[in-house]
Design an enzyme around this catalytic site. Structure first.
Site, PDB file in Angstrom:
ATOM      1  N   LYS A 150       0.853  -1.193   0.000  1.00 24.57           N
ATOM      2  CA  LYS A 150       0.000   0.000   0.000  1.00 24.57           C
ATOM      3  C   LYS A 150       0.889   1.243   0.000  1.00 24.57           C
ATOM      4  O   LYS A 150       1.912   1.274   0.687  1.00 24.57           O
ATOM      5  CB  LYS A 150      -0.904  -0.020   1.239  1.00 24.57           C
ATOM      6  CG  LYS A 150      -2.017   1.017   1.255  1.00 24.57           C
ATOM      7  CD  LYS A 150      -2.868   0.864   2.521  1.00 24.57           C
ATOM      8  CE  LYS A 150      -3.998   1.869   2.596  1.00 24.57           C
ATOM      9  NZ  LYS A 150      -4.803   1.728   3.820  1.00 24.57           N
ATOM     10  N   SER A 200      -9.689   1.795   2.923  1.00 22.91           N
ATOM     11  CA  SER A 200      -8.813   2.542   2.051  1.00 22.91           C
ATOM     12  C   SER A 200      -7.785   1.686   1.309  1.00 22.91           C
ATOM     13  O   SER A 200      -7.187   2.155   0.348  1.00 22.91           O
ATOM     14  CB  SER A 200      -8.060   3.591   2.869  1.00 22.91           C
ATOM     15  OG  SER A 200      -7.219   2.966   3.823  1.00 22.91           O
ATOM     16  N   SER A 233      -9.822  -0.576   7.117  1.00 21.78           N
ATOM     17  CA  SER A 233      -9.269  -0.385   5.775  1.00 21.78           C
ATOM     18  C   SER A 233      -8.617  -1.615   5.162  1.00 21.78           C
ATOM     19  O   SER A 233      -8.284  -1.606   3.981  1.00 21.78           O
ATOM     20  CB  SER A 233      -8.250   0.755   5.786  1.00 21.78           C
ATOM     21  OG  SER A 233      -8.915   1.981   5.893  1.00 21.78           O
TER      22      SER A 233
END
Lengths: 547, 540
Positions: free
Chosen positions: B117, B192, B216
């Site tokens: 990420k 996210s 997330s």
């Protein structure tokens, strides 16, 4: 509150002509000797102010005005800790290194970097808390103090807000005699840990940021508003410097910014219990500037009051201008700034065990106040006490000299006199001189015991200071043993008398001052080794015998 | 069907092979006692290792296969903000092959392609956090978790898309691109960590790292039909993770199987001297318990006490999701679990408490993005204008909104009413979860109130989007570990949309979650959680 604690009457409650007063014994006030640390702030010399001292008459009226008011002074002190690495990362910090050479992702506040507490910071905070007679919080924490400034990389400073590590202490000190003397006890509100910010460097093409200092550990010490004069405030700061140096937690150097004092000053008519509006004064880089800035501020505020313009004293931050010897407005406070403190989530709570606190307590050195009381009880004068206890290394040297058996008064005199003068001339600290306390003890004993004369003692002192060696070795090497034999001295006197018949005649003719001449000649003949008492006694006998 | 993918050359061998041929929308079948036995069904990481060490496949071949698929699928799904230079990646693979050839020891993750990420720092590539303010920023260091993966031989294939600094539930709040859900390209992948979830779902990598502040990792895992593991707070070092809300943030794992997330977690777990909040607890070796399903007893979870959180299957939860979760609960009962409903009265307080605490901390954590030392700086002669413009231009609207909310909550006069009160709620939530986990071995719930929704559907309705986090935020407030694994489908899109089951465990008891999750996964019949668009080679 503190006034109740004062043991002596203050002689000059408000010194309005501090400069005049300071020019005399300023150096003696704070520290007369160089400490082992490089370049000390205490060895400051008074710089003559560049403005003219107000005329005497004017000064007198101001003096009179201020006598109607009482000043309330509190001090916030930041002490930079001499840990090997910064508070939350492993960068070293060295004063004066090239900008941005001692930085890492953590102290630069790069994305993803996290603080990890240097445990020495806790240890130093506990030491100082104990030394200042504070109550320690066994459970404290760090908080974030938030504001934007380019020298603050994270946009917040890691500090302590509602639970500081130490609270409610006090500091004891003695005011030097030349400033009225007396003992004082000033309250300490709190001691807390925090990190320093970086520095802005202004140049032709704008401002630049140097982050070397960012993240360096600080202890902030907040005093109670217990001080009433510039001298008291300066002495308070000087005592904090002694304490942190004794503890070995900071070099306490004001010029380098290792010890920074911001003072809050307000005045109120004598007898009034509410405080007046306080003004913060910054940029105080020496003890004497603390003293002078405060006294300036007191007289400024007193004059405004006396002219009915008390409402012009507003809550603001003022800057001390060393050149102009005055304070000027830096920024006015528009209400309280909101730092939006909240607990620092990146650091666990700081939990101390009582055992840990006790172990630190047991490892504390003898602190300045204890030293002074001990010296005082030994019978030294307060002037000697203040001198000897001012620098821990000097005090240790003195203590070591005493423990080698030296006479108290003589040891004090040698250290404060010739040794101090030598150190001053050669710009050496007491740890750098070659004379060991043991040899100083030996030297004192040799003079006292009559092995050598005081004069020869002084001569070999300088040799020992510069080159080292032992007293015994030097005496032997140079054949300096004092001549205490009356017969031998008598023979030398006879020789001198017989070689100087003219002077003898004059002496016997009434010019008895010539005794000095004969004594000198004999001493010369003995290469300075003749026992002076004995010499004079026999000389007098011989000069007078044949008359 | 797999042979239709041309190229890659190696796909016939790896890693899409599945024994069971079934349509996605199957109802839980109790007819045939089929179990998953191939190594690929259990763990991609373990099968990669076996293929490499047995020299059936070289690391270079393996890497090629992933890179080829990535190249084909990426224009449609848009998981990555940065794809690693293929030359570099292949060179790393070659080094692994050389080592194997020389019979040298290779790390347990040798050759495993991982995606990271983009709010997790990587030394050799951009790390933007999905924000304009860090466009082009390259950190000088690897996050501890990334470093540990690299040290074990993993190959980083790229940096995945996210909602800016992790603030969002759809990945639409990225400053750079919108990622699509591999099950239906018109839908969001969740957020996210949408890029990390979608990249595993699309088999662009074997496993990936995400971060989970309020769900997330778990919500996008649910939306994308992959396994998502949110570790206990403190289990994994946060060093190198761009802080959103420091007291809630954890780095989490995505994989296509439970075992993969467990092996990945094991690799990154443990104390880190660079993170004072990382735990010093020993990390148990939970990589050895992933036994083949064929060796399981008939009721392998006999006596395990499972509590279904009543408040999570209440009103406001999609009925399809509800019935899927009830199906999953029934499956757990079949495996021997004792199922009970538990009530957590404080559950609904979690959402407002979370948004106050997370916003407060983020308002502080994002102060460092001031344009002074790194990132985009607006040109200005005046200091405040420099701050204002750099931040106004650099941050997106969702981030600005949360900074404003957090600044408000921490302001003098409001602190007690908001921040302090939210902390008190947090304590209550923590206690209630602790109590529930004394009476139950694990708690279960949906991972999200619905399956993946349409791109743009909630973009202008932040409250509706925030409400979607109700299933997950409490777990962050309590600091507990949770595993989300696909357990069925609801109608939607062309082929149905996956639904994730959330299993919540006691602090630092990831081991139990992984064991239960693995058994659940290996015994769950009739589902295929590879998106058809990927398995049928639609992008080839």
């Amino acid at each position: 509150m503190a006034s109740k604690l004062f043991r002596t009457i203050r002689i000059h409650p408000f010194l309005l002509c501090p400069t005049a007063l300071f020019s005399s014994r300023n150096v003696a006030l704070y520290c007369t000797m160089k400490s082992s640390q490089t370049q000390t702030a205490t060895q400051e010399k008074h710089q003559p102010p560049k403005v003219k001292v107000p005329q005497h008459a004017l000064k007198k009226t101001v003096d009179k005005i201020t006598r109607d008011y009482e000043a309330i002074i509190g001090i916030e002190t930041h002490v930079q800790l001499s840990t090997l690495t910064k508070a939350f990362c492993s960068c070293p910090y060295n004063y004066g290194s090239q900008p941005n050479t001692s930085i890492c992702p953590i102290c630069m506040g790069l994305p993803g970097a996290l603080p990890v507490l240097n445990s020495r910071v806790i240890e130093f905070a506990v030491k100082l808390g104990l030394a200042l007679n504070c109550k320690l919080s066994l459970n404290s924490k760090f908080d974030r103090k938030q504001y934007f400034y380019p020298d603050l990389p994270k946009g917040y400073q890691i500090s302590q807000f509602d639970i500081p590590i130490a609270t409610g202490g006090y500091v004891d000190l003695d005011i030097p005699l030349e400033f009225g003397g007396g003992h004082r006890k000033f309250g300490i509100t709190r001691v807390h840990m925090e990190e320093d910010a970086g520095k802005l460097l202004h140049s032709g093409n704008g401002a630049q940021v140097d982050l070397n200092r960012a993240g360096v550990p600080l202890l902030e010490i907040v005093s109670e508003p217990d001080m009433r004069t510039g001298i008291e405030a300066a002495e308070y700061a000087a005592e904090l410097q002694r304490v942190v140096r004794y503890l070995g937690i900071s070099n306490g150097n004001m010029q380098e910014g290792s010890l920074r004092c911001d003072v809050n000053v307000s005045i109120r008519p004598i007898g009034q219990s509410e405080f007046g509006t306080k003004v913060e004064v910054k940029n105080l880089n020496s003890f004497s500037s603390i003293n002078r800035a405060i006294d300036f501020e007191i007289s400024r505020q007193a004059q405004l009051h006396s002219q009915g313009q008390g409402n012009q004293i507003v809550q603001e931050t003022r800057l001390w201008e060393e050149g102009a010897q005055k304070t000027v407005t830096m920024r006015k406070k528009e209400g309280l700034s909101d730092y939006r403190y909240f607990p620092e989530p990146d650091l666990p709570e700081v939990i101390l065990t009582q055992e840990y606190v006790d172990s630190v307590h047991n490892s504390l050195p003898e602190l300045p106040e204890m030293k002074r009381r001990r010296y005082e009880n030994m019978g030294l004068s307060m002037q000697d006490v203040l001198f000897l206890a001012n620098d821990m290394n000097v005090a240790e040297y003195f203590d070591a000299t005493l423990s080698s058996g030296a006479d108290l008064k003589l040891a004090a005199n040698w250290i404060m006199g010739d040794i101090a003068a030598y150190m001053k001339n050669e710009k050496l600290s007491i740890n750098e001189i070659k004379l060991t306390p043991q040899e100083l003890g030996e030297l004192i004993a040799s003079i006292k015991g009559g092995t050598i004369s005081g004069k020869i003692g002084k001569e070999i002192l300088f040799e020992l200071l510069a080159k080292g060696g032992t007293v015994k070795g030097l005496i032997e090497e140079k054949d300096l043993v004092q001549i205490n034999d009356p017969v031998e001295i008598g023979k030398m006197i006879d020789k001198v008398i017989s070689e100087n018949p003219k002077q003898l005649e004059q002496y016997r003719g009434g010019k008895t001052k010539l005794q000095g001449f004969f004594a000198g000649q004999v001493m010369k003949l003995s290469k300075g080794k003749a026992n002076p008492g004995l010499l004079n006694k026999i000389l007098l006998e011989k000069l007078n015998a044949k008359s | 069907m797999l042979s239709t993918i041309q190229p890659p050359r190696y796909l016939s061998r790896f890693p899409l092979r599945r024994r069971t041929k079934c349509r996605s929308l199957h109802i839980l079948s109790s007819a045939e006692p089929l179990t998953k036995t191939s190594l690929t069904d259990q763990s991609q990481i373990l099968s990669i290792r076996e293929l490499l060490l047995s020299r059936q496949l070289s690391a270079v071949e393996l890497t090629h296969s992933y890179l080829d698929r990535l190249k084909q699928t990426e224009p449609h799904i848009k998981c990555f903000l940065h794809v690693s230079d293929s030359g570099k990646v292949l060179k790393q693979a070659q080094e692994i092959d050389d080592k194997i050839k020389r019979n040298e020891e290779v790390g347990p993750l040798a050759g495993v392609p991982v995606a990271i990420k983009d709010n997790i720092c990587t030394a050799d590539m951009p790390s933007t956090g999905g924000s304009h303010i860090l466009e082009g920023y390259r950190p000088p260091f690897d996050a501890t978790s990334v470093k540990r993966l690299k040290d074990l031989g993993a190959i980083v294939v790229g940096k995945t898309n996210l909602d800016e600094f992790g603030m969002g539930s759809t990945t639409e709040a990225s400053a750079f691109k919108v990622t699509a859900n591999p099950w239906d390209l018109s839908r969001v992948p969740g957020g996210s960590s949408g890029g990390s979830a979608a990249s595993v779902s699309a088999r662009q990598c074997a496993v990936s790292l995400g971060s989970d502040t309020g769900g997330s990792v778990r919500q996008p895992a649910s939306f994308c039909g992959v396994v998502g593991l949110k570790p206990t707070y403190g289990r994994v070092s946060r060093f190198g993770l761009m802080a959103y809300a420091s007291s809630l943030d954890v780095i989490g794992c995505f994989g296509s199987t439970v075992a993969d997330t467990g092996i990945l977690l094991h690799a990154i777990s443990g104390h880190d001297s660079l993170d004072a909040t990382s735990s010093k607890r020993e990390v148990p070796d939970f990589t050895t318990q992933f036994t083949s399903a064929s060796s399981l007893k008939s009721r392998p979870l006999e006596g395990l006490r499972v509590g279904l959180i009543r408040e999570t299957v209440d009103a406001g939860v999609d009925s399809g999701v509800k019935s899927t979760i009830q199906g999953a609960a029934a499956h757990l009962e079949q495996l021997g679990c004792i199922l009970k409903e538990v009530s957590l009265p404080s559950f609904s307080l979690g959402l407002p408490a979370y948004y106050i605490l997370a916003s407060s901390e983020s308002s502080s954590n994002l102060s460092r993005y001031d344009g002074v030392r790194y990132g985009n700086q607006a040109s200005s002669d005046e200091l405040n204008a420099l701050y204002e413009e750099s931040r106004a231009k650099g941050f997106g609207s969702e981030v600005k909104m949360r900074i404003l909310m957090g600044t408000y909550a921490l302001s003098a006069g409001y602190y007690d009413a908001y921040y302090k009160r939210a902390q008190q709620v947090r304590t209550i939530i923590r206690k209630s979860f602790k109590a529930a986990l004394v009476e139950n071995d694990i708690l279960i719930s949906p991972a999200a109130p619905s399956a993946a929704y349409k791109i743009g559907e909630k973009k202008n309705d932040p409250l509706a989007m925030y409400a979607g986090d109700i299933m997950t935020v409490n777990v962050n407030l309590a600091g507990l570990p949770a595993l989300v694994l696909p357990c069925g489908f609801v109608e939607g899109g062309a082929v149905g949309l996956p639904v994730g089951l959330q299993m919540i465990g006691a602090a630092f008891d990831e081991e139990k979650l992984l064991k239960v999750g693995h058994i659940f996964e290996q015994t769950l019949q009739g589902y295929n959680f590879i998106p058809p668009l990927i398995s049928n080679g639609a992008f080839a």
